[in-house]
Design an enzyme around this catalytic site. Sequence first.
Site, short mmCIF file in Angstrom:
data_model
loop_
_atom_site.label_atom_id
_atom_site.label_comp_id
_atom_site.label_asym_id
_atom_site.label_seq_id
_atom_site.Cartn_x
_atom_site.Cartn_y
_atom_site.Cartn_z
N HIS A 262 0.83 -1.20 0.00
CA HIS A 262 0.00 0.00 0.00
C HIS A 262 0.86 1.25 0.00
O HIS A 262 1.28 1.73 1.06
CB HIS A 262 -0.90 0.00 1.24
CG HIS A 262 -1.78 -1.21 1.34
ND1 HIS A 262 -1.30 -2.44 1.74
CD2 HIS A 262 -3.09 -1.38 1.08
CE1 HIS A 262 -2.29 -3.31 1.73
NE2 HIS A 262 -3.38 -2.71 1.33
N HIS B 141 -4.23 3.34 -3.24
CA HIS B 141 -4.38 2.79 -1.89
C HIS B 141 -3.57 1.51 -1.72
O HIS B 141 -2.76 1.39 -0.79
CB HIS B 141 -5.86 2.51 -1.57
CG HIS B 141 -6.04 1.58 -0.42
ND1 HIS B 141 -6.16 2.02 0.88
CD2 HIS B 141 -6.07 0.22 -0.36
CE1 HIS B 141 -6.26 0.96 1.67
NE2 HIS B 141 -6.22 -0.14 0.95
N GLU C 108 -17.54 -4.31 24.75
CA GLU C 108 -16.72 -5.52 24.85
C GLU C 108 -15.47 -5.44 23.96
O GLU C 108 -14.36 -5.79 24.37
CB GLU C 108 -17.54 -6.76 24.48
CG GLU C 108 -18.70 -7.06 25.42
CD GLU C 108 -19.95 -6.22 25.13
OE1 GLU C 108 -19.99 -5.52 24.09
OE2 GLU C 108 -20.89 -6.26 25.96
N HIS D 60 -28.39 -15.80 25.25
CA HIS D 60 -27.33 -15.64 26.23
C HIS D 60 -26.57 -16.93 26.53
O HIS D 60 -25.58 -16.92 27.24
CB HIS D 60 -27.91 -15.09 27.55
CG HIS D 60 -28.21 -13.63 27.50
ND1 HIS D 60 -28.99 -13.06 26.51
CD2 HIS D 60 -27.84 -12.60 28.32
CE1 HIS D 60 -29.08 -11.75 26.72
NE2 HIS D 60 -28.39 -11.45 27.81
C1 TPP Z 1 -11.51 -4.52 9.96
C2 TPP Z 1 -10.98 -4.35 8.58
N1 TPP Z 1 -11.83 -4.32 7.54
C3 TPP Z 1 -11.36 -4.21 6.29
C4 TPP Z 1 -10.03 -4.14 6.04
C5 TPP Z 1 -9.51 -4.08 4.62
N2 TPP Z 1 -9.01 -2.69 4.35
C6 TPP Z 1 -7.72 -2.39 4.46
S1 TPP Z 1 -7.43 -0.76 4.20
C7 TPP Z 1 -9.05 -0.45 3.89
C8 TPP Z 1 -9.51 0.95 3.52
C9 TPP Z 1 -9.16 1.87 4.58
O1 TPP Z 1 -9.37 3.18 4.20
P1 TPP Z 1 -8.49 4.29 4.87
O2 TPP Z 1 -8.32 4.00 6.30
O3 TPP Z 1 -9.08 5.58 4.51
O4 TPP Z 1 -7.07 4.08 4.22
P2 TPP Z 1 -6.49 4.80 2.92
O5 TPP Z 1 -7.17 4.21 1.73
O6 TPP Z 1 -6.77 6.25 3.05
O7 TPP Z 1 -5.04 4.47 2.96
C10 TPP Z 1 -9.79 -1.61 4.01
C11 TPP Z 1 -11.25 -1.68 3.80
C12 TPP Z 1 -9.17 -4.19 7.16
N3 TPP Z 1 -7.85 -4.14 7.02
N4 TPP Z 1 -9.67 -4.26 8.39
#
Ligand code: TPP
Length: 662
Positions: free
Chosen positions: A30, A261, A406, A468
């Site tokens: 990334h 990204h 939680e 539960h």
């Molecule tokens: C809980 C979770 N859901 C989905 C992902 C997959 N994922 C990785 S980065 C991302 C997008 C995140 O967007 P942002 O925080 O704005 O990062 P940017 O594109 O700006 O670098 C996703 C959906 C993950 N790593 N963790």
Amino acid sequence: MTLAPARLAPMANAIRALSMDAVQAANSGHPGMPMGMADVATVLYAKHLKFDPKNPQWADRDRFVLSAGHGSMLMYSLLYLTGYESPTIEDIRNFRQMGSPCAGHPENFLLDGVECTTGPLGQGLAMAVGMAMAERQLNATFGDDLVDHNTWVIAGDGCLMEGINHEAIGLAGTLGLGKLKVLWDDNDITIDGKTGLSTSEDIPARYRASGWDVFSCDGHDFADIERALAEAAASDKPSLVACKTVIGKGAPNKQGGSGVHGSPLGADEIVAAREVLGWSAEPFVIPEDILADWRSLGDKGAEAREAWEARKVSHPEAGEFSRRMAGDLPDTDEVAKTFAGWLEGDANIATRKASENCLNVLAPALPEMIGGSADLTGSNNTKAKCQDPFTAENYAGRYVYYGIREFGMAAAMNGMALHGGVIPYGGTFLIFSDYCRNAIRLSALQQVRAIYVLTHDSIGLGEDGPTHQPVEQVMSLRLIPNLNVFRPADVIETAECWNIALQTQETPSVLALTRQNLPQLRTSGEMLSARGAYTLRAAEGDRKVILIASGSEVELACTVRDELQAQGIGADVVSMPCMELFDTQEEAYKHEVLPHDPSILKVSIEAGTTMGWERYTATSRNGGLNIGLDRFGASAPAKDLFARFGFSAASIVPKVLEKLSV
Ligand SMILES: Cc1ncc(C[n+]2csc(CCOP(=O)(O)OP(=O)(O)O)c2C)c(N)n1
Ligand SMILES: [Mg+2]
């Protein structure tokens, strides 16, 4: 030494170059986030972060959490540039390859400078809340001379969008964690495109409403970043700095779009980016003057650390502080004596109550234990008498009212454990372990001593009904690697399991405890639970049957055994409080407890999913027998439920006899 903005720009470009080149070499990763936040990160490291690359474990360092873990190249670049021993430039060249500590996402167990494992969005920030809590608790105990540091976070849109963010910032705001500073990569982009596709939230308003201070800056204007970070640093509230950035900044044709990204820029775009950035160095080569500027930051940190070492030498509590930070337990002879004395007793109590009795012995002896519950204190029996609430007014308190959060609780516990100096434990109903499951998984992955007190562990909770009543939870937690799942059968096993959990530094523990009373089954033996399973009642005469049970069903197994013995059928009862520990025993012991003898019938009894028990029963007469619950429970008093679902000697004995007869 202060670095002028003109010097900061090339330093930030070094992060950009390393990030785009490493992602390109790996053909995976990334680049957008590290390139977008390079300027902000450079100011943070140059002007604010307290760290010493030569002593990465220095207790009073600031904690830095890259919550947007997909931007791992930002972390690796910073560690290399500031002069940590690891990663090396070779490691960065091998980004995402087998054996490189520069893994896809930052892993705390691979690199000293990585405070926590991130990648599951939202949890890094929530762990940082726990780190800031531990910092304040230790500060209240040991004073400013030993403990006085900030927790800095870089988080993206994703971290702020996740539900756990609501839990984390609510807790931080209520606790007034003023030394927590979050830098938001406010780039309006996530994977699917513009953030506007999925959110229209007023994030600053939400943070303010939760008791935070909010600042903002142009994330590519060094003077403006410096101003905003200084304002955040000066605030006595937890602070959010909205850093307006362009994702992939520096890649002229791709910046600002979701395409940067998570994909390599490509050779042509990298050439174009080098042009725009004025970066002529070869891939993975940092010009000497720029590297020298970065390394000078590390030297500044050494001075701060040496001053701290000097203060520590003359601190009256230095020894105790070092013990706690090392995670070593104090002398617990008195605790052991008290627990041993319980063998004489005849306690007919729920294991959640037994756990409370343990805590009333342990908490006074182990001042590092910080308890809490997600709003079920009276049900989880998690509060020891000696513990005062941990509040904004009293950080010396050792009991956290987490509220109905939680996931936030579990993540905060991870942060506390990672910070060090405290041992967190926290409670909720076992059924809601699913709400915090990914944080429990991260406890295991990160190898931390977090202890989950999960009560109401079966249909034995009764009238609250199937919403539960855990059915699959105990077995599904056993699926998580490096997690010890304990299901003690009585007060003695509960005390043993608590002991083991506290002594196991690099493995988290779950204590699955009953709501309902259980008789004391053990009156002798020492730490038998440490073997994971042991023969609690030995067969009289020829052993034909071995009944294996955990928790509340061990009592039932004993009743079944007595009836079988009355019919002249020799039967052992094996209590199995922890499968994971039993599985690590040497073969001879395992064979002694559960022999691979096809003439013996092995029967498992547990009021939950049967899947998984076959591996202890299959090597037995006619494939063995698994008594359990593979459906949802129902609303009724516990005794009626156990009878209805076949957890009675009247139901089990005939099944055993039938298996024996074929
Ligand atoms: C809980 C979770 N859901 C989905 C992902 C997959 N994922 C990785 S980065 C991302 C997008 C995140 O967007 P942002 O925080 O704005 O990062 P940017 O594109 O700006 O670098 C996703 C959906 C993950 N790593 N963790
Ligand atoms: Mg984004």
